[in-house]
Design an enzyme around this catalytic site. Sequence first.
Site, mmCIF file in Angstrom:
data_model
loop_
_atom_site.group_PDB
_atom_site.id
_atom_site.type_symbol
_atom_site.label_atom_id
_atom_site.label_comp_id
_atom_site.label_asym_id
_atom_site.label_seq_id
_atom_site.Cartn_x
_atom_site.Cartn_y
_atom_site.Cartn_z
ATOM 1 N N CYS A 269 12.746 -11.599 -5.542
ATOM 2 C CA CYS A 269 12.805 -10.266 -6.121
ATOM 3 C C CYS A 269 12.895 -8.914 -5.238
ATOM 4 O O CYS A 269 13.738 -8.303 -5.853
ATOM 5 C CB CYS A 269 11.359 -10.294 -6.411
ATOM 6 N N ILE A 270 12.449 -8.386 -4.553
ATOM 7 C CA ILE A 270 12.493 -7.432 -3.920
ATOM 8 C C ILE A 270 13.676 -6.598 -4.051
ATOM 9 O O ILE A 270 14.491 -5.377 -4.399
ATOM 10 C CB ILE A 270 11.485 -6.776 -3.397
#
Length: 428
Positions: A269-270
């Site tokens: 994600c990040i």
Amino acid sequence: MDRSQGDRLVEWDLVVVGLGYVGMPLAREAVRGGMRVAGLDVDPARIARLNSGISHVDDISDGEVTTLLGEGFLATSDDSVLAAADTVVICVPTPLDEDRRPDLGAVIGAGRMVADRLGPGTLVVLESTTWPGTTEEVLRPLLEKSGLSAGIDFHLAYSPERIDPGNPVYDLRNTPKIVGGVTGSCLDRAMAFYGKLVEQVVPVRGTREAEMAKLLENTYRQVNIALVNEIAVLCDELSIDVWDTITAAATKPFGYQPFRPGPGVGGHCIPIDPSYLSHRVRRLGHRFQFAELAQQVNDRMPAYVAERATRLLHRHGRCANGAEVVLLGVTYKADIADGRESPAEPLARRLHAARARVSYHDPLMDDWPAGGVPVRRVPDLQEALDAADLAILLQPHRSFDLSLVATRAPLVLDTRGVLPPSDTVERL
């Protein structure tokens, strides 16, 4: 018992396309809710493991897979199940290519597969993280090649996944579910579906708002992690204990949320999601400067950790060249057997370039490719510490004896601030 929907037979309440860390929890919750569920995946090895009762997802045990199978769950690579589905949820990966541009190959492939089997009245939901507009600009045209129209003949919606692997408090059921539909009727149908699975459904204006919400969540995290990573570098140069500083700031009961530094960011994600938003913004002729700067700061952290390791060795009379350095915990997150985008890889490359002899200990990673750099696995923690000149703690897995790490290794660089500082333990 099968039921008809128009002129077609509906055998499955839900078909989940993509049986990874997002698809499998969704399938599990749907089965628990009494739904007839099939899981469709293009990886035959994954299908074979699941049908043998073997899980590949950290948050789902082998026993749970066996239970799902016993309750009628079917894992298959045969896309004919789509023709008999009431609802189809697409949970395929959306990585970046070598130029950090969105790779929607799996979404496009899934869309074509669903279109070939799409029947009237079906609800199709995309959960894969992507740039705002994907549902209506990419997926909708693919599905409408079936001859059916979204919002009229079938329902189309977007609902961002919010799975947090390893989180013992929040799972699919008690995490609010954002939903946006291409029409009001699509939204109503999607909300009714998710209302059977989760405690709270959060409707938004449309699919773009739902897509943007996911990117905002993770861009917020990326920017704040970058901020505290840069603060950590500055605190080191100013001889300030960044961990004590963060603890003090966190006592403020309003207006501040603590983030903590580390060796970089990893996972699904990040490091990836903000690039989807940057891609979309560039199409408008702008730059998403906050996200791009945060990416640069976080991408520099493995090099900074390597620099700190070299300095620590030098202060104790050792040179990085020829030093035995063991990396403790090479996954992207503590207690999760997932090495995707782990900052341990660029760190290993930096140390290898400095001619250090790099090894790793991680009970969750029997095989770690380390980005092509030769890194030896040491199965026993005590053996790894005894052989090392320096141990770098990257992920404090619960299985680690941290007191042993602090006392057995000649030198420790703690990138997570979990060990008390001492003459031989230095925190990032």
